[in-house]
Design a protein around this motif. Structure first.
Motif, PDB file in Angstrom:
ATOM      1  N   ARG A   1     -16.441   4.244  -5.884  1.00 52.29           N
ATOM      2  CA  ARG A   1     -16.967   2.520  -5.427  1.00 52.29           C
ATOM      3  C   ARG A   1     -16.816   2.322  -4.130  1.00 52.29           C
ATOM      4  NH1 ARG A   1     -12.329   3.327  -8.168  1.00 52.29           N
ATOM      5  NH2 ARG A   1     -11.421   1.073  -8.349  1.00 52.29           N
TER       6      ARG A   1
ATOM      7  N   GLN B   1     -12.904  -0.330   0.729  1.00 53.63           N
ATOM      8  CA  GLN B   1     -11.773  -0.415  -0.388  1.00 53.63           C
ATOM      9  C   GLN B   1     -10.299  -0.931  -0.159  1.00 53.63           C
ATOM     10  OE1 GLN B   1      -8.131   1.561  -0.261  1.00 53.63           O
ATOM     11  NE2 GLN B   1      -8.510   1.699  -2.207  1.00 53.63           N
TER      12      GLN B   1
ATOM     13  N   PRO C   1      -4.712   8.831  -4.867  1.00 53.82           N
ATOM     14  CA  PRO C   1      -5.090  10.180  -3.996  1.00 53.82           C
ATOM     15  C   PRO C   1      -4.495   9.892  -2.353  1.00 53.82           C
ATOM     16  CG  PRO C   1      -7.007   8.683  -3.893  1.00 53.82           C
ATOM     17  CD  PRO C   1      -5.433   8.021  -5.133  1.00 53.82           C
TER      18      PRO C   1
ATOM     19  N   GLU D   1      -5.384   2.670   8.879  1.00 53.16           N
ATOM     20  CA  GLU D   1      -5.660   4.688   7.911  1.00 53.16           C
ATOM     21  C   GLU D   1      -6.316   5.570   9.017  1.00 53.16           C
ATOM     22  OE1 GLU D   1      -6.082   3.199   3.301  1.00 53.16           O
ATOM     23  OE2 GLU D   1      -7.072   2.067   4.711  1.00 53.16           O
TER      24      GLU D   1
ATOM     25  N   LYS E   1     -15.203  13.258  -7.686  1.00 52.42           N
ATOM     26  CA  LYS E   1     -15.031  13.407  -5.866  1.00 52.42           C
ATOM     27  C   LYS E   1     -14.400  14.385  -5.457  1.00 52.42           C
ATOM     28  CE  LYS E   1     -13.281  11.167  -2.140  1.00 52.42           C
ATOM     29  NZ  LYS E   1     -12.585   9.258  -1.472  1.00 52.42           N
TER      30      LYS E   1
ATOM     31  N   CYS F   1       1.835   2.974  -3.116  1.00 52.89           N
ATOM     32  CA  CYS F   1       1.596   4.535  -3.611  1.00 52.89           C
ATOM     33  C   CYS F   1       0.693   5.122  -2.976  1.00 52.89           C
ATOM     34  CB  CYS F   1      -0.172   3.389  -4.369  1.00 52.89           C
ATOM     35  SG  CYS F   1       0.587   2.450  -5.803  1.00 52.89           S
ATOM     36  N   HIS F   2       0.516   4.605  -1.776  1.00 47.18           N
ATOM     37  CA  HIS F   2       0.330   6.162  -0.604  1.00 47.18           C
ATOM     38  C   HIS F   2       1.408   6.602   0.582  1.00 47.18           C
ATOM     39  CE1 HIS F   2      -3.654   5.162  -2.770  1.00 47.18           C
ATOM     40  NE2 HIS F   2      -2.997   4.288  -2.529  1.00 47.18           N
TER      41      HIS F   2
ATOM     42  N   THR G   1       1.531   3.165 -10.355  1.00 49.13           N
ATOM     43  CA  THR G   1       2.572   2.029 -11.034  1.00 49.13           C
ATOM     44  C   THR G   1       2.197   0.567 -10.156  1.00 49.13           C
ATOM     45  OG1 THR G   1       3.970   4.074 -11.514  1.00 49.13           O
ATOM     46  CG2 THR G   1       4.001   1.286 -11.870  1.00 49.13           C
TER      47      THR G   1
ATOM     48  N   ARG H   1      -5.517   5.875 -13.136  1.00 53.67           N
ATOM     49  CA  ARG H   1      -5.375   7.119 -12.289  1.00 53.67           C
ATOM     50  C   ARG H   1      -4.672   7.516 -11.007  1.00 53.67           C
ATOM     51  NH1 ARG H   1     -12.281   5.814 -10.824  1.00 53.67           N
ATOM     52  NH2 ARG H   1     -12.635   6.203 -12.174  1.00 53.67           N
TER      53      ARG H   1
ATOM     54  N   PHE I   1     -12.225   6.396  -3.019  1.00 52.50           N
ATOM     55  CA  PHE I   1     -12.034   5.907  -4.719  1.00 52.50           C
ATOM     56  C   PHE I   1     -12.370   7.108  -5.038  1.00 52.50           C
ATOM     57  CE2 PHE I   1     -12.284   1.893  -4.312  1.00 52.50           C
ATOM     58  CZ  PHE I   1     -10.467   1.377  -4.975  1.00 52.50           C
ATOM     59  N   TRP I   2     -11.907   7.936  -6.564  1.00 46.98           N
ATOM     60  CA  TRP I   2     -11.955   9.327  -7.011  1.00 46.98           C
ATOM     61  C   TRP I   2     -14.087   8.887  -7.966  1.00 46.98           C
ATOM     62  CZ3 TRP I   2      -9.268  13.829  -6.701  1.00 46.98           C
ATOM     63  CH2 TRP I   2      -8.061  13.558  -7.139  1.00 46.98           C
TER      64      TRP I   2
ATOM     65  N   CYS J   1       0.397  -0.811   0.354  1.00 51.88           N
ATOM     66  CA  CYS J   1      -0.137   0.247  -0.060  1.00 51.88           C
ATOM     67  C   CYS J   1       0.288   1.517  -0.091  1.00 51.88           C
ATOM     68  CB  CYS J   1      -0.687   0.144   1.053  1.00 51.88           C
ATOM     69  SG  CYS J   1      -1.896  -1.521   1.474  1.00 51.88           S
TER      70      CYS J   1
HETATM   71  C1  HEC Z   1      -0.376   0.698  -7.718  1.00 55.05           C
HETATM   72  C2  HEC Z   1      -0.299   1.383  -6.299  1.00 55.05           C
HETATM   73  C3  HEC Z   1      -1.766   1.425  -5.762  1.00 55.05           C
HETATM   74  C4  HEC Z   1      -1.280   0.546  -4.730  1.00 55.05           C
HETATM   75  C5  HEC Z   1      -0.571  -1.015  -4.106  1.00 55.05           C
HETATM   76  C6  HEC Z   1      -2.572   0.580  -3.926  1.00 55.05           C
HETATM   77  N1  HEC Z   1      -3.610   1.751  -4.018  1.00 55.05           N
HETATM   78 FE1  HEC Z   1      -4.489   2.673  -2.997  1.00 55.05          FE
HETATM   79  N2  HEC Z   1      -5.337   3.949  -4.830  1.00 55.05           N
HETATM   80  C7  HEC Z   1      -4.551   3.778  -5.890  1.00 55.05           C
HETATM   81  C8  HEC Z   1      -5.270   4.832  -6.572  1.00 55.05           C
HETATM   82  C9  HEC Z   1      -4.769   4.963  -8.563  1.00 55.05           C
HETATM   83  C10 HEC Z   1      -6.525   5.455  -6.307  1.00 55.05           C
HETATM   84  C11 HEC Z   1      -7.608   5.261  -7.063  1.00 55.05           C
HETATM   85  C12 HEC Z   1      -8.033   4.754  -8.060  1.00 55.05           C
HETATM   86  C13 HEC Z   1      -9.507   5.298  -8.366  1.00 55.05           C
HETATM   87  O1  HEC Z   1     -10.471   5.733  -8.374  1.00 55.05           O
HETATM   88  O2  HEC Z   1      -9.683   4.557  -9.270  1.00 55.05           O
HETATM   89  C14 HEC Z   1      -6.317   4.578  -4.956  1.00 55.05           C
HETATM   90  C15 HEC Z   1      -7.450   5.078  -3.937  1.00 55.05           C
HETATM   91  C16 HEC Z   1      -7.162   4.510  -2.554  1.00 55.05           C
HETATM   92  C17 HEC Z   1      -7.828   5.555  -1.293  1.00 55.05           C
HETATM   93  C18 HEC Z   1      -9.238   6.546  -1.873  1.00 55.05           C
HETATM   94  C19 HEC Z   1      -8.805   7.196  -0.975  1.00 55.05           C
HETATM   95  C20 HEC Z   1      -9.681   8.411  -1.712  1.00 55.05           C
HETATM   96  O3  HEC Z   1      -9.687   9.477  -1.603  1.00 55.05           O
HETATM   97  O4  HEC Z   1     -10.849   8.354  -2.681  1.00 55.05           O
HETATM   98  C21 HEC Z   1      -7.436   4.583  -0.537  1.00 55.05           C
HETATM   99  C22 HEC Z   1      -8.242   4.515   1.287  1.00 55.05           C
HETATM  100  C23 HEC Z   1      -6.579   3.513  -0.744  1.00 55.05           C
HETATM  101  N3  HEC Z   1      -6.326   3.705  -2.240  1.00 55.05           N
HETATM  102  C24 HEC Z   1      -5.389   2.446  -0.326  1.00 55.05           C
HETATM  103  C25 HEC Z   1      -5.329   1.584   0.004  1.00 55.05           C
HETATM  104  C26 HEC Z   1      -4.882   0.317   0.100  1.00 55.05           C
HETATM  105  C27 HEC Z   1      -5.644   0.539   2.176  1.00 55.05           C
HETATM  106  C28 HEC Z   1      -3.692  -0.315   0.224  1.00 55.05           C
HETATM  107  C29 HEC Z   1      -3.337  -1.275  -0.186  1.00 55.05           C
HETATM  108  C30 HEC Z   1      -3.946  -2.353   0.469  1.00 55.05           C
HETATM  109  C31 HEC Z   1      -3.824   0.784  -1.112  1.00 55.05           C
HETATM  110  N4  HEC Z   1      -4.498   1.460  -1.379  1.00 55.05           N
HETATM  111  C32 HEC Z   1      -2.668   0.044  -2.236  1.00 55.05           C
HETATM  112  C33 HEC Z   1      -3.586   3.349  -5.905  1.00 55.05           C
HETATM  113  C34 HEC Z   1      -3.046   2.413  -5.583  1.00 55.05           C
END
Ligand code: HEC
Ligand code: HEC
Length: 379
Positions: free
Chosen positions: A108, A115, A92, A170, A284, A65-66, A80, A89, A104-105, A62
């Motif tokens: 969903r 999520q 965020p 989180e 969003k 990307c975050h 990536t 996308r 999600f943006w 996680c």
């Molecule tokens: C490869 C990159 C990537 C990884 C790995 C990833 N995310 Fe994300 N995350 C994104 C992207 C891109 C979005 C937005 C996608 C969309 O809105 O369709 C997102 C959206 C989110 C959001 C929504 C935030 C909002 O403001 O709406 C959360 C919370 C989140 N991720 C948590 C996680 C968690 C917890 C993990 C691990 C289990 C994780 N992400 C793994 C890329 C990643």
């Protein structure tokens, strides 16, 4: 706002209840009754959040990307995932995500728990073939069962427990000690004159608050709604909607569930969730706390700097048939634009405040990136 308040009483009786610090008057976030916030879950969630072994090939967590080093975003236009695959996308920030009504943006996912299930099995993110595969991977690492025991009362690893722990971690990612917070708390000198003028413009001539709503009980600068401001207007929405409808008509559920990851079609935004014409190209409204740390901007990462964002708004967004009625040319001067940017910068707080230690998480990120660790050390 659908905030669940009953959780507070239930956690107070639990051992290890985690007391989330909130400034005076700020509303409690909505926390599912079945997942009360405890210190043990937060600690387990932190380890899982940084653990690359949750991905199919052990290269992405996680935090990839975050990333705490990038304001809990990734500094890239689009994400990536494993094997260098590009997503559709922008990542965020997950700061304050616990306060959003939907995730999600395009909104969903209804909760942080739901999520977190998606990136694990998204083929271009963490790429696991199924949630069972994630459970197997976690259960096979000797560190984990004792931590599940501490957090949940038994060592059993399940997908629901995994996402409950990650969501709990989180929820602690909410700093409240920016210059703007000090200003709200009564320190009139916490903001420069430029930032103060910018805050006035933000609420007045620049009309930002119509969508980036601000009030003292919900100080995140979002209305939790979806708007088409024209960022997505690159191709032809009608053509894209026809393509999406064709996939839907084929009854191909798998293709349908990945519409939000398809470059091109993802631009339909909220429409993918509601199928209502008014939601075409709507996304969003993101909150703006710590926004200075999370460039590039917008759901597609198409604007590189806050200056580019301000140019975009000053010309009234991008014309298209679904443009939100709140968008119009603003006639802001160069000085006014600079003031609004100063105001946005006053929302930066890189300390973590009372809820978490940002420096510690940065250090974990550096170490996992350098290959010194695969996950946060066990608590
Ligand atoms: C490869 C990159 C990537 C990884 C790995 C990833 N995310 Fe994300 N995350 C994104 C992207 C891109 C979005 C937005 C996608 C969309 O809105 O369709 C997102 C959206 C989110 C959001 C929504 C935030 C909002 O403001 O709406 C959360 C919370 C989140 N991720 C948590 C996680 C968690 C917890 C993990 C691990 C289990 C994780 N992400 C793994 C890329 C990643
Ligand atoms: C009509 C509603 C609306 C108005 C008015 C509005 N915004 Fe936004 N803002 C949004 C939406 C929706 C997005 C995301 C759009 C997208 O990605 O397609 C956004 C995105 C942003 C972003 C990018 C944040 C990120 O994390 O990527 C910034 C910065 C921003 N707005 C600042 C402002 C400022 C400053 C103003 C006033 C000049 C303003 N907004 C006016 C709705 C609005």
């Amino acid at each position: 706002m659908g905030l669940k308040r009953e959780w507070k009483n239930s956690v107070a009786t639990l051992l290890g209840a985690f007391a989330l610090y909130l400034p005076n008057g700020v509303l409690e976030p909505s926390i599912p009754a079945e997942n009360p916030l405890t210190a043990e879950k937060v600690a387990l969630g932190k380890k899982l959040y940084f653990d690359k072994r949750l991905s199919a090939d052990g290269t992405v967590s996680c935090a990839s990307c975050h990333d705490p080093l990038h304001g809990f975003s990734d500094g890239k236009a689009v994400a990536t995932g494993i094997r260098g695959q590009a997503g559709a996308r922008n990542s965020p920030t997950v700061l304050y995500a616990g306060f959003s009504e939907v995730q999600f943006w395009d909104g969903r996912a209804p909760t942080l728990e739901e999520q977190a299930k998606q990136p694990l099995i998204n083929p271009v993110e963490m790429g696991q073939p199924s949630h069972d595969a994630v459970v197997k991977a976690v259960a096979s690492i000797a560190d984990y069962p004792p931590l599940f025991q501490k957090a949940f009362g038994s060592p059993e690893v399940t997908i629901d427990r995994i996402v409950q722990a990650i969501a709990s971690f989180e929820r602690t990612l909410a700093p409240f000690s920016s210059p703007f917070d000090r200003f709200l708390a009564g320190d009139k000198n916490a903001l420069s004159d430029a930032a103060k003028r910018g805050f006035q413009l933000f609420q007045g001539k620049a009309r930002c608050v119509t969508c980036h709503e601000f009030n003292r009980s919900f100080p995140y600068f979002t209305d939790n709604k979806f708007h088409n401001i024209g960022v997505a207007m690159k191709g032809n929405f009608e053509q894209l909607a026809r393509e999406a409808q064709a996939i839907q008509a084929r009854g191909d559920k798998e293709a349908e569930s990945t519409l939000a990851h398809k470059p091109g079609i993802e631009a339909l935004g909220r429409w993918i969730v509601t199928r209502e014409p008014k939601d075409i190209g709507a996304f969003k409204t993101p909150g703006l706390r710590n926004v200075a740390l999370t460039a590039p901007y917008m759901h597609d990462g198409s604007l590189k700097t806050l200056e580019e964002v301000m140019d975009f708004y000053n010309r009234g967004g991008e014309p298209n048939p679904n443009l939100d009625g709140g968008m119009r040319p603003l006639n802001l001067t160069k000085e006014e634009i600079a003031d609004i940017i100063e105001f946005m910068k006053s929302l930066t707080d890189e300390s973590g405040g009372k809820n978490f230690d940002w420096e510690e998480l940065k250090e974990l990120s550096r170490k996992t990136r350098a290959g010194e660790l695969v996950a946060a050390p066990a608590p």
